[in-house]
Design a protein around this motif. Structure first.
Motif: not given
Length: 346
Positions: A22-49
């Motif tokens: 579990f993580e209480i937060e993954i900062n947006a720049p890290i999510v962007r790197q893991l996702l390969g694109r700029i996250p635009t909504d909650a489901l982008d974060f969900y995709e990474v988690y």
């Protein structure tokens, strides 16, 4: 075992099939790197988690902008000034409640404005991988101290306790209702994010903590429990002097057991592991941002060895996955947990 069940079993002190992540937060720049694109909504974060194997996802109640000061700073609906820096992180600047008259003019946000819960609602509706969805709130310290400025609020505890209590009660009343709304929406747990301590000890005396913070934290915990949901308490810093008081409020879990603040994961597990779930404490100050993948695996194995036996343990970083964390170390932490966190353990 589905991720949601894995988290809940651990929160209630049991052994799931493997140590949950579990993580209480993954900062947006890290999510962007893991996702390969700029996250635009909650489901982008969900995709990474979900895609990287975490068992739960948390969303905080977002503040709302009420006044733009310039292109990088604004005031929110809790009378706090913030600055948006180049690293995409928003930093607290100061509070603007300078006097009791300022507070008299202040109108707190509406906890029944459920637009604040849009991210939670969207993830719960689209939770196809059955992650545990956690709702993030605050309790008796962070909002009041930031509205007044931390130093001013701490002085209020001595010189103007009635004023301090009024601000605390305003925050707690809001967060009780917010927690209820989150639970009604379908969250699996609630986490409160207020920090009470520096690395060397609490911000305030034990006496003041027991008078101004602990009873109000207990009030929120009790309301969450009435709705049948577990409560996780986040608190950085060295909280040994007030840890008994925190546990006695009835929390179900404690996060993150900060190693740089003298918080021993093994000792917390030994003293409180029969009463609460322990969440933490892979070193996010040195190991994850500065170490190697081998260092990361070693630290994960340490955490599992110190806290996993008997259940009631969830592995996470010792705060959050912030911008300085190496991507390869974050991935190594996940792989090592999957490999070494199996139950039953000896």
């Amino acid at each position: 075992m589905i991720p949601r069940e894995r988290i809940l079993r651990a929160l209630y002190g049991e052994e799931p099939d493997t140590v949950p992540l579990f993580e209480i937060e993954i900062n947006a720049p890290i999510v962007r790197q893991l996702l390969g694109r700029i996250p635009t909504d909650a489901l982008d974060f969900y995709e990474v988690y979900s895609g990287y194997g975490l068992d739960g996802i948390n969303f905080w109640d977002n503040f709302r902008l009420v006044k733009t000061l310039d292109e990088k700073s604004f005031i929110d609906d809790w009378a706090r000034m913030w600055s948006i820096e180049e690293n995409e992180v928003t930093y607290y600047v100061r509070g603007i409640i300078d006097t009791e008259e300022d507070f008299e003019k202040f109108s707190p946000p509406d906890p029944f404005n459920y637009d604040r819960l849009d991210r939670l609602r969207k993830v719960i509706k689209n939770n196809k991988y059955w992650l545990a969805v956690v709702g993030g709130i605050h309790d008796a310290f962070e909002i009041p101290s930031q509205m007044r400025g931390v130093n001013n609020f701490l002085i209020d505890l001595y010189k103007n306790p009635g004023f301090a209590r009024r601000i605390v009660e305003t925050s707690v009343e809001y967060n009780v209702e917010l927690a209820k709304a989150m639970i009604d929406l379908g969250v699996d747990a609630v986490i409160s994010g207020d920090d009470y301590a520096y690395k060397h000890g609490p911000f305030m005396s034990v006496k003041h903590f027991r008078e101004f913070i602990a009873p109000y934290l207990k009030k929120i915990v009790d309301e969450v429990h009435r709705r049948g949901v577990p409560f996780i308490k986040h608190c950085d810093g060295n909280i040994w002097p007030i840890l008994d008081d925190i546990v006695n409020t009835g929390i179900d879990a404690l996060h993150p057991i900060e190693p740089q603040a003298g918080m021993s994961l093994r000792e917390v597990k030994q003293k409180f592991g029969d009463r609460i779930c322990i969440v933490g404490n892979v070193d996010v100050t040195n190991v994850l941002p500065l170490g190697t993948t081998e260092d990361t695996v070693k630290d994960v194995k340490r955490c599992i060895e110190e806290a996993a036996n008997g259940g009631g343990y969830i592995l996470s970083s010792s705060n959050s996955i912030h911008n300085a964390v190496k991507i390869e170390n974050f991935k190594a932490m996940i792989r090592a947990t999957k490999k070494y966190g199996k139950y039953p353990r000896i």
